[in-house]
Design an enzyme around this catalytic site. Structure first.
Site, PDB file in Angstrom:
ATOM      1  N   ARG A  44       0.813  -0.998  -0.034  1.00 13.90           N
ATOM      2  CA  ARG A  44      -0.010  -0.096   0.043  1.00 13.90           C
ATOM      3  C   ARG A  44       0.844   1.288   0.100  1.00 13.90           C
ATOM      4  NH1 ARG A  44      -5.214  -1.323   3.852  1.00 13.90           N
ATOM      5  NH2 ARG A  44      -5.835  -2.740   2.530  1.00 13.90           N
ATOM      6  N   ASP A 144     -15.952   9.696   7.415  1.00 13.75           N
ATOM      7  CA  ASP A 144     -14.989   8.767   7.244  1.00 13.75           C
ATOM      8  C   ASP A 144     -13.779   9.395   7.809  1.00 13.75           C
ATOM      9  OD1 ASP A 144     -14.887   5.634   5.902  1.00 13.75           O
ATOM     10  OD2 ASP A 144     -13.007   6.740   6.086  1.00 13.75           O
TER      11      ASP A 144
HETATM   12  C1  LIG Z   1     -14.228  -1.773   5.533  1.00 12.87           C
HETATM   13  S1  LIG Z   1     -14.699  -0.043   5.390  1.00 12.87           S
HETATM   14  C2  LIG Z   1     -16.654  -0.151   5.841  1.00 12.87           C
HETATM   15  C3  LIG Z   1     -17.237   0.674   4.999  1.00 12.87           C
HETATM   16  C4  LIG Z   1     -18.816   0.452   5.293  1.00 12.87           C
HETATM   17  N1  LIG Z   1     -19.105   0.949   6.391  1.00 12.87           N
HETATM   18  C5  LIG Z   1     -19.415  -0.915   4.784  1.00 12.87           C
HETATM   19  O1  LIG Z   1     -19.540  -1.514   5.779  1.00 12.87           O
HETATM   20  O2  LIG Z   1     -19.508  -1.319   3.510  1.00 12.87           O
HETATM   21  C6  LIG Z   1     -14.087   0.661   6.970  1.00 12.87           C
HETATM   22  C7  LIG Z   1     -13.989   2.243   7.010  1.00 12.87           C
HETATM   23  O3  LIG Z   1     -13.710   2.664   7.981  1.00 12.87           O
HETATM   24  C8  LIG Z   1     -12.713   3.863   7.889  1.00 12.87           C
HETATM   25  N2  LIG Z   1     -12.150   4.029   9.198  1.00 12.87           N
HETATM   26  C9  LIG Z   1     -11.118   3.313   9.864  1.00 12.87           C
HETATM   27  N3  LIG Z   1     -10.783   3.900  10.941  1.00 12.87           N
HETATM   28  C10 LIG Z   1     -11.710   4.867  11.122  1.00 12.87           C
HETATM   29  C11 LIG Z   1     -11.785   6.032  12.275  1.00 12.87           C
HETATM   30  N4  LIG Z   1     -10.686   5.940  13.364  1.00 12.87           N
HETATM   31  N5  LIG Z   1     -12.706   6.930  12.160  1.00 12.87           N
HETATM   32  C12 LIG Z   1     -13.559   6.950  11.197  1.00 12.87           C
HETATM   33  N6  LIG Z   1     -13.426   5.974   9.826  1.00 12.87           N
HETATM   34  C13 LIG Z   1     -12.440   5.048  10.275  1.00 12.87           C
HETATM   35  C14 LIG Z   1     -11.895   3.465   6.671  1.00 12.87           C
HETATM   36  O4  LIG Z   1     -11.131   4.650   6.089  1.00 12.87           O
HETATM   37  C15 LIG Z   1     -13.008   2.820   5.821  1.00 12.87           C
HETATM   38  O5  LIG Z   1     -13.178   3.705   4.916  1.00 12.87           O
END
Ligand SMILES: C[S@@+](CC[C@H](N)C(=O)[O-])C[C@H]1O[C@@H](n2cnc3c(N)ncnc32)[C@H](O)[C@@H]1O
Length: 285
Positions: A44, A144
Site C-alpha cells: 500500500r 470517514d
Molecule cells: C471496511 S470499510 C467499511 C465501509 C462501510 N461501513 C461498509 O460496511 O461497507 C471501513 C472504513 O472505516 C474507515 N475508518 C477506519 N478507521 C476509522 C476511524 N478511526 N474513524 C473513522 N473512520 C475510520 C476506513 O477509512 C474505511 O473507509
C-alpha cells in the site's frame, strides 16, 4: 480495486519500519494492524515512496512525520475501504421498517464509516422509497477518516460493475449512465447526493461534530479494526448521540454484548438504547 503485488526488494523495509507504521496508524485512527499485515503495508505504501523519490521506508516515514499532507496520504493509503451497495441488505429493510413504523417529520442518520459512498447512497435510496418521496425529510451525515474515500463518495461516480447489487429499477431511478469518455460509469443523481452531508470524523477522537439526538447510527465493518477498549468507548459514545428512540446498526461480526448495560440487542446486529427497546422489538416481532 485489485491490489498489484509489489516487488518487495524495491524499497528497504525493516521490522522497525513496520513497527513505526503500525504505531503511526494506531495513534491516528485506533486501527490495530496485525503482525501478518507486513506485505500489505509494503504494497500500500510503495507507490507513496515512489512518488516521493525515496528508497527507504525510514526516510519516507520521516517525511510522514513532518509533512501533514504526506501524513494524510499515508494514512489514507493504509485504511481498508472495502464496501458495496446494499451490503448486508437486511439492514436496509430494517431501516425502511423503522421509517414506516414512525413516519417521523424529520429523520437524522449518521453513517459513521462511509468509505466510498456506496453505504450512504444505499441508505438514501432506502429513505426515498420508505417515505415514497423524492425529497424525504431525511438528513444523512456520512463520515470517514479517509479524505480520499470521502472525495470519491462526494463525486458519486461508480464503475458499472459496482452496481451489480443495485436492482435495475433502482439503477434507472437513481443513477445516470455516462457516455463518451464517461462510458462504463454511472453517476448518482442529485436527488440522492443532496440528502448527504459528508464530513471527516475520526471515531477515535473525542470531538464528533454531530447534531443532537440522531435517529439512526450505522457503523459497520470498522469496529473490528480496533482493540476491545476502543470499541467499547466508541459504542458507549454512540448511546450519547442517539435519541431515546434511536437505533444503532453494526456490522455482522461486530457484536457489542459488552455494552449490554446501555444497548439492548434487537437481532441482526441492530440495537436500541435501553428503556425503549421493548417497544421496537415488539413492533418488529
Ligand atoms: C471496511 S470499510 C467499511 C465501509 C462501510 N461501513 C461498509 O460496511 O461497507 C471501513 C472504513 O472505516 C474507515 N475508518 C477506519 N478507521 C476509522 C476511524 N478511526 N474513524 C473513522 N473512520 C475510520 C476506513 O477509512 C474505511 O473507509
Amino acid at each position: 480495486m485489485q491490489a498489484v503485488a509489489e516487488d518487495e526488494h524495491e524499497f528497504n523495509f525493516t521490522a522497525a519500519d513496520f513497527a513505526r507504521v503500525r504505531r503511526l496508524l494506531h495513534d491516528h485512527s485506533g486501527i490495530s494492524l496485525a503482525e501478518s499485515k507486513r506485505s500489505m503495508v509494503y504494497n500500500r505504501l510503495a507507490r507513496r515512496l515512489r512518488s516521493r523519490g525515496v528508497r527507504h521506508f525510514a526516510q519516507y516515514l520521516d517525511v510522514v512525520e513532518r509533512d501533514g499532507a504526506e501524513h494524510e496520504a499515508c494514512m489514507n493509503a493504509l485504511t481498508t475501504n472495502l464496501t458495496s451497495f446494499f451490503r448486508e441488505p437486511h439492514h436496509f429493510e430494517i431501516m425502511a421498517e423503522y421509517v414506516r413504523a414512525r413516519q417521523l417529520p424529520r429523520l437524522r442518520i449518521w453513517c459513521a464509516a462511509a468509505s466510498t459512498g456506496e453505504e450512504p447512497y444505499s441508505i438514501a435510496m432506502t429513505m426515498v422509497e420508505a417515505y415514497n418521496s423524492d425529497s424525504p425529510p431525511v438528513e444523512i451525515i456520512a463520515s470517514d477518516i479517509d479524505t480520499d474515500v470521502l472525495a470519491h463518495a462526494q463525486r458519486g461516480v461508480y464503475a458499472l460493475d459496482r452496481l451489480s447489487t443495485v436492482s435495475e429499477r433502482r439503477r434507472a431511478r437513481f443513477f445516470q449512465r455516462g457516455d463518451g469518455p464517461n462510458a462504463g460509469f454511472a453517476r448518482v443523481r442529485p436527488l440522492l447526493r443532496t440528502m448527504i452531508d459528508y464530513r471527516k470524523i475520526n471515531l477515535q477522537s473525542d470531538a464528533w461534530a454531530l447534531p443532537d439526538a440522531l435517529d439512526i447510527v450505522i457503523c459497520r465493518n470498522v469496529l473490528i479494526y480496533f482493540q476491545p477498549p476502543l470499541q467499547q468507548r466508541i459504542v458507549r459514545r454512540f448511546a450519547t448521540v442517539l435519541g431515546p428512540d434511536g437505533m444503532l446498526i453494526t456490522g455482522h461480526s461486530e457484536n457489542i454484548t459488552t455494552a449490554g448495560d446501555i444497548f439492548v440487542a434487537l437481532g441482526q446486529t441492530t440495537y436500541k438504547p435501553r428503556g425503549e427497546a421493548r417497544r421496537l422489538s415488539t413492533s418488529r416481532s
